[in-house]
Design a protein around this motif. Sequence first.
Motif, PDB file in Angstrom:
ATOM      1  N   ILE A  13       0.843  -1.194   0.000  1.00 26.42           N
ATOM      2  CA  ILE A  13       0.000   0.000   0.000  1.00 26.42           C
ATOM      3  C   ILE A  13       0.875   1.239   0.000  1.00 26.42           C
ATOM      4  O   ILE A  13       1.825   1.354   0.782  1.00 26.42           O
ATOM      5  N   SER A  14       0.550   2.195  -0.873  1.00 22.16           N
ATOM      6  CA  SER A  14       1.211   3.500  -0.907  1.00 22.16           C
ATOM      7  C   SER A  14       0.165   4.592  -0.790  1.00 22.16           C
ATOM      8  O   SER A  14      -0.886   4.523  -1.438  1.00 22.16           O
ATOM      9  N   GLY A  15       0.449   5.599   0.015  1.00 21.72           N
ATOM     10  CA  GLY A  15      -0.447   6.744   0.128  1.00 21.72           C
ATOM     11  C   GLY A  15      -0.353   7.691  -1.046  1.00 21.72           C
ATOM     12  O   GLY A  15      -1.052   8.705  -1.082  1.00 21.72           O
ATOM     13  N   GLY A  16       0.511   7.382  -2.029  1.00 18.20           N
ATOM     14  CA  GLY A  16       0.636   8.229  -3.216  1.00 18.20           C
ATOM     15  C   GLY A  16       1.864   9.117  -3.169  1.00 18.20           C
ATOM     16  O   GLY A  16       2.665   9.085  -2.233  1.00 18.20           O
ATOM     17  N   ASN A  17       2.025   9.918  -4.214  1.00 16.89           N
ATOM     18  CA  ASN A  17       3.180  10.812  -4.300  1.00 16.89           C
ATOM     19  C   ASN A  17       3.133  11.935  -3.272  1.00 16.89           C
ATOM     20  O   ASN A  17       4.153  12.554  -2.989  1.00 16.89           O
ATOM     21  N   LEU A  18       1.957  12.221  -2.744  1.00 20.79           N
ATOM     22  CA  LEU A  18       1.785  13.227  -1.700  1.00 20.79           C
ATOM     23  C   LEU A  18       1.186  12.572  -0.463  1.00 20.79           C
ATOM     24  O   LEU A  18       0.447  11.597  -0.569  1.00 20.79           O
ATOM     25  N   ASP A  19       1.495  13.114   0.696  1.00 18.88           N
ATOM     26  CA  ASP A  19       0.746  12.763   1.888  1.00 18.88           C
ATOM     27  C   ASP A  19      -0.718  13.110   1.635  1.00 18.88           C
ATOM     28  O   ASP A  19      -1.030  14.186   1.105  1.00 18.88           O
ATOM     29  N   SER A  20      -1.617  12.206   1.959  1.00 16.86           N
ATOM     30  CA  SER A  20      -3.028  12.413   1.613  1.00 16.86           C
ATOM     31  C   SER A  20      -3.617  13.653   2.284  1.00 16.86           C
ATOM     32  O   SER A  20      -4.529  14.282   1.741  1.00 16.86           O
ATOM     33  N   MET A  21      -3.104  14.020   3.454  1.00 17.00           N
ATOM     34  CA  MET A  21      -3.615  15.223   4.114  1.00 17.00           C
ATOM     35  C   MET A  21      -3.157  16.486   3.386  1.00 17.00           C
ATOM     36  O   MET A  21      -3.901  17.467   3.290  1.00 17.00           O
ATOM     37  N   VAL A  22      -1.947  16.462   2.852  1.00 15.36           N
ATOM     38  CA  VAL A  22      -1.468  17.591   2.053  1.00 15.36           C
ATOM     39  C   VAL A  22      -2.260  17.672   0.753  1.00 15.36           C
ATOM     40  O   VAL A  22      -2.566  18.759   0.265  1.00 15.36           O
ATOM     41  N   ALA A  23      -2.606  16.516   0.194  1.00 16.17           N
ATOM     42  CA  ALA A  23      -3.392  16.506  -1.037  1.00 16.17           C
ATOM     43  C   ALA A  23      -4.790  17.089  -0.823  1.00 16.17           C
ATOM     44  O   ALA A  23      -5.387  17.646  -1.753  1.00 16.17           O
ATOM     45  N   ILE A  76       2.139  -4.785   3.692  1.00 14.46           N
ATOM     46  CA  ILE A  76       3.302  -3.904   3.757  1.00 14.46           C
ATOM     47  C   ILE A  76       2.884  -2.516   3.311  1.00 14.46           C
ATOM     48  O   ILE A  76       2.337  -2.336   2.213  1.00 14.46           O
ATOM     49  N   ILE A  77       3.110  -1.519   4.149  1.00 10.01           N
ATOM     50  CA  ILE A  77       2.816  -0.134   3.779  1.00 10.01           C
ATOM     51  C   ILE A  77       4.124   0.574   3.444  1.00 10.01           C
ATOM     52  O   ILE A  77       5.187   0.239   3.962  1.00 10.01           O
ATOM     53  N   GLY A  78       4.041   1.546   2.545  1.00 12.83           N
ATOM     54  CA  GLY A  78       5.235   2.274   2.135  1.00 12.83           C
ATOM     55  C   GLY A  78       4.869   3.577   1.472  1.00 12.83           C
ATOM     56  O   GLY A  78       3.750   4.067   1.603  1.00 12.83           O
ATOM     57  N   ASP A 115       2.001  -5.354   8.796  1.00 12.06           N
ATOM     58  CA  ASP A 115       3.079  -6.236   9.251  1.00 12.06           C
ATOM     59  C   ASP A 115       4.440  -5.577   9.114  1.00 12.06           C
ATOM     60  O   ASP A 115       5.309  -5.744   9.978  1.00 12.06           O
ATOM     61  N   LEU A 116       4.635  -4.845   8.041  1.00 12.10           N
ATOM     62  CA  LEU A 116       5.906  -4.187   7.780  1.00 12.10           C
ATOM     63  C   LEU A 116       5.660  -2.802   7.208  1.00 12.10           C
ATOM     64  O   LEU A 116       4.646  -2.561   6.541  1.00 12.10           O
ATOM     65  N   LEU A 117       6.607  -1.918   7.466  1.00 11.90           N
ATOM     66  CA  LEU A 117       6.606  -0.590   6.857  1.00 11.90           C
ATOM     67  C   LEU A 117       7.911  -0.444   6.097  1.00 11.90           C
ATOM     68  O   LEU A 117       8.987  -0.634   6.660  1.00 11.90           O
ATOM     69  N   SER A 118       7.819  -0.139   4.803  1.00  9.39           N
ATOM     70  CA  SER A 118       9.003   0.089   3.978  1.00  9.39           C
ATOM     71  C   SER A 118       9.171   1.592   3.798  1.00  9.39           C
ATOM     72  O   SER A 118       8.246   2.259   3.328  1.00  9.39           O
ATOM     73  N   TYR A 119      10.333   2.120   4.192  1.00  9.80           N
ATOM     74  CA  TYR A 119      10.507   3.574   4.105  1.00  9.80           C
ATOM     75  C   TYR A 119      11.647   3.930   3.156  1.00  9.80           C
ATOM     76  O   TYR A 119      12.506   3.118   2.841  1.00  9.80           O
ATOM     77  N   GLY A 120      11.623   5.183   2.700  1.00  9.88           N
ATOM     78  CA  GLY A 120      12.663   5.639   1.787  1.00  9.88           C
ATOM     79  C   GLY A 120      12.422   5.132   0.375  1.00  9.88           C
ATOM     80  O   GLY A 120      11.307   4.826  -0.037  1.00  9.88           O
ATOM     81  N   MET A 121      13.508   5.021  -0.377  1.00 11.81           N
ATOM     82  CA  MET A 121      13.430   4.513  -1.747  1.00 11.81           C
ATOM     83  C   MET A 121      13.382   2.993  -1.665  1.00 11.81           C
ATOM     84  O   MET A 121      14.365   2.347  -1.328  1.00 11.81           O
TER      85      MET A 121
END
Length: 425
Positions: free
Chosen positions: A84-94, A139-141, A171-177
Amino acid sequence: MAKHEKIRQFLPVSKEEMRERDWYWYDFLFITADAYVDHPTFGAAVISRVLEDAGYRVCMLAQPNWRTVDDFVQFGKPRLGVFISGGNLDSMVAHYTAAKKRRSEDLYSPGRKIGLRPDRATIVYANKVREAFGDVPLIIGGLEASLRRFAHYDYWEDKVRRSVIFDAQADLLSYGMGERSTLEIAAALKKGTPVQEITGVRGTAFVARDGSACRFPAVEVPSFEEVRAEKLAYAQANRVEYDEHDPVRGKAILQRHGDRVLVVNPPAMPLTTPELDHVAELPYMRLPHPMYDNMGGVPAIEEVRFSVTHNRGCIGACSFCAIAFPQGRMITCRSEDSVVREGEELTKLPDFKGYIHDVGGPTANFRHPSCQKQLKCGMCKGRNCLAPEPCPNLDADESDYLHLLRRVRAVPGVKKVFVRSGIRY
């Protein structure tokens, strides 16, 4: 990364498109809060293409209706897991301006339509996945998860929230690139490793009962309860989180949340130049999915349609900018030949008028490490390359970048090349 025949087609976005490929099962469901734009500047496109290139079957679910589970279950349960990705922007900023007023348009949605993603999209989608598929590896990222991986101040609620991994039940959070961590996670799941045992991947975070689950040298920061109650504790935690965000010398970070511990592993090593070239030259369609054609298209593509990203990372670490926290301060770049090949590809696009709008990245004019020390020792802890004065070890030679711009400008069919990314002096 495995080499497979590059087939120019969008990933399946529906059960019908799965059947057109004779797929009766698939490996990963990728969910994004943006419209589906298959372009190398969209994180969802990059990670899904990297998975596809490694031989996995990936279905794309863009901006699903989160009020029911119908969209989430349309493909059936994935064989290995959900990203799962919240997109190119943080959804609250969007969704909201700095004055906390509702925006009137969303450039990452078809026809600029607002409201096609929920607030805090990563959390909402993740909870719907749990409702739909139960204990599937989740996995969220993406940017939203990367910036919210620790206990963090939420501007919109004016309070400190716990790490997003808790509210998302992930279960997991993937951060960065995330290319390296994504492939490591996928390989482990393919081998049959339970997702709860995938705890040694750099660039990821997970929740544990105690700190003994951490496989790296670690440092502990003030707990969620402490940073929520005391501003000094928040500042101390935030300083450590930035100091240890280094792939060479960085340590894992532990942060207690009640009776559990958030374990954030050290950052993944940046991709090498050949690896960056490979990722940039995967068979992207470089367009929004045609399902948006009658909906006004996806306006966000216009800023990047005729642009080339040649590097990652930024030495600046400016206080007003978040790039250093997900991408890091270490600069890596693509080869000149790869950038030129992309420039040649742009000239073949039907709407190309001869102008490449940008050859850039987070810091457009740097194509090499800021100094030779960082290759062995990492970025300096507690010091900034540029402030309050430029470091005497800083290598500010821009001749390589100028040479690259001139090579791209010389591509037949290119009239002019512009720089619209940030330039660091």
